[in-house]
Design a protein around this motif. Structure first.
Motif, PDB file in Angstrom:
ATOM      1  N   UNK A 255       0.054 -21.334 -23.306  1.00  0.00           N
ATOM      2  CA  UNK A 255      -0.833 -22.084 -23.804  1.00  0.00           C
ATOM      3  C   UNK A 255      -0.608 -22.358 -25.443  1.00  0.00           C
ATOM      4  N   UNK A 256       0.303 -21.497 -25.957  1.00  0.00           N
ATOM      5  CA  UNK A 256       0.630 -21.515 -27.384  1.00  0.00           C
ATOM      6  C   UNK A 256       1.428 -22.613 -27.624  1.00  0.00           C
ATOM      7  N   UNK A 257       1.621 -22.768 -29.136  1.00  0.00           N
ATOM      8  CA  UNK A 257       2.559 -23.758 -29.793  1.00  0.00           C
ATOM      9  C   UNK A 257       3.715 -22.928 -30.062  1.00  0.00           C
ATOM     10  N   UNK A 258       4.839 -23.759 -29.971  1.00  0.00           N
ATOM     11  CA  UNK A 258       5.992 -23.326 -30.394  1.00  0.00           C
ATOM     12  C   UNK A 258       6.723 -23.955 -31.308  1.00  0.00           C
ATOM     13  N   UNK A 259       7.084 -23.627 -32.571  1.00  0.00           N
ATOM     14  CA  UNK A 259       7.787 -24.492 -33.459  1.00  0.00           C
ATOM     15  C   UNK A 259       9.408 -24.325 -33.443  1.00  0.00           C
ATOM     16  N   UNK A 260       9.834 -25.329 -33.415  1.00  0.00           N
ATOM     17  CA  UNK A 260      11.459 -25.311 -33.402  1.00  0.00           C
ATOM     18  C   UNK A 260      12.109 -26.256 -34.363  1.00  0.00           C
ATOM     19  N   UNK A 261      12.826 -25.914 -35.533  1.00  0.00           N
ATOM     20  CA  UNK A 261      13.421 -26.741 -36.695  1.00  0.00           C
ATOM     21  C   UNK A 261      12.189 -27.606 -37.015  1.00  0.00           C
ATOM     22  N   UNK A 262      11.229 -27.068 -37.363  1.00  0.00           N
ATOM     23  CA  UNK A 262      10.019 -27.816 -38.207  1.00  0.00           C
ATOM     24  C   UNK A 262       8.863 -28.482 -37.220  1.00  0.00           C
ATOM     25  N   UNK A 263       9.442 -28.475 -35.842  1.00  0.00           N
ATOM     26  CA  UNK A 263       8.493 -29.354 -35.008  1.00  0.00           C
ATOM     27  C   UNK A 263       7.784 -28.521 -34.096  1.00  0.00           C
ATOM     28  N   UNK A 264       6.757 -28.967 -33.875  1.00  0.00           N
ATOM     29  CA  UNK A 264       5.767 -28.139 -32.961  1.00  0.00           C
ATOM     30  C   UNK A 264       6.009 -28.579 -31.579  1.00  0.00           C
ATOM     31  N   UNK A 265       5.960 -27.819 -30.542  1.00  0.00           N
ATOM     32  CA  UNK A 265       6.259 -28.332 -29.133  1.00  0.00           C
ATOM     33  C   UNK A 265       5.108 -27.360 -28.163  1.00  0.00           C
ATOM     34  N   UNK A 266       4.661 -27.957 -26.985  1.00  0.00           N
ATOM     35  CA  UNK A 266       3.894 -27.199 -26.211  1.00  0.00           C
ATOM     36  C   UNK A 266       4.608 -26.167 -25.752  1.00  0.00           C
ATOM     37  N   UNK A 267       3.820 -25.009 -25.058  1.00  0.00           N
ATOM     38  CA  UNK A 267       4.524 -23.932 -24.519  1.00  0.00           C
ATOM     39  C   UNK A 267       5.449 -24.208 -23.178  1.00  0.00           C
ATOM     40  N   UNK A 268       4.938 -25.255 -22.386  1.00  0.00           N
ATOM     41  CA  UNK A 268       6.272 -25.544 -21.287  1.00  0.00           C
ATOM     42  C   UNK A 268       7.466 -26.258 -21.738  1.00  0.00           C
ATOM     43  N   UNK A 269       7.232 -26.968 -22.913  1.00  0.00           N
ATOM     44  CA  UNK A 269       8.515 -27.474 -23.206  1.00  0.00           C
ATOM     45  C   UNK A 269       9.399 -26.388 -24.101  1.00  0.00           C
ATOM     46  N   UNK A 270       8.699 -25.617 -24.448  1.00  0.00           N
ATOM     47  CA  UNK A 270       9.475 -24.429 -25.546  1.00  0.00           C
ATOM     48  C   UNK A 270      10.137 -23.635 -24.245  1.00  0.00           C
ATOM     49  N   UNK A 271       9.422 -23.195 -23.391  1.00  0.00           N
ATOM     50  CA  UNK A 271       9.907 -22.399 -22.100  1.00  0.00           C
ATOM     51  C   UNK A 271      11.111 -23.108 -21.520  1.00  0.00           C
ATOM     52  N   UNK A 272      11.046 -24.190 -21.585  1.00  0.00           N
ATOM     53  CA  UNK A 272      12.070 -24.866 -20.817  1.00  0.00           C
ATOM     54  C   UNK A 272      13.333 -25.025 -21.484  1.00  0.00           C
TER      55      UNK A 272
END
Length: 132
Positions: free
Chosen positions: A51-68
């Protein structure tokens, strides 16, 4: 009407991802050990279910998208190299962008955001302690 080329061509992405995964490559690719594969898969699942947020290249993504995203990076790396440990995966793929070199960040609930490397290393330590 043809679509304009994307700014990041698949071949360029492949080359950049390969460069990021070089720490995994010894000489010839070999299969990643089943125990290492299980730990990495558990870490990715842990992120997905966090349920965490994940930042990649300055943009936040939900945990499911980050895991994918990390699963795709892992699948690609696993096809081309032996990944010797979960720590190698964390350092080589789950800590920073292979495109920009920027550190990934994680933020869970009201906690302060942090670099993903520390987050994943703590999760790995807990996973090993539980299995222990």
């Amino acid at each position: 009407m043809p679509q304009p080329p994307s700014p990041l061509r698949p071949r360029r992405f492949t080359a950049l991802l390969l460069a990021a995964m070089l720490p995994f490559a010894a000489s010839a690719p070999a299969a990643t050990a089943p125990a290492v594969d299980a730990e990495i898969s558990a870490l990715i699942a842990d992120l997905r279910d966090s349920g965490c947020r994940f930042q990649r290249n300055g943009r936040w993504h939900d945990a499911k998208r980050a895991a994918a995203h990390l699963q795709r990076k892992y699948d690609y790396a696993r096809d081309d190299a032996d990944i010797p440990s979960a720590e190698a995966f964390i350092d080589g793929a789950a800590s920073r962008s292979s495109l920009s070199g920027r550190a990934y960040r994680v933020q869970c609930g009201d906690a302060a955001e942090e670099d993903s490397r520390g987050w994943f290393l703590r999760r790995l330590q807990a996973l090993r302690a539980k299995a222990g």
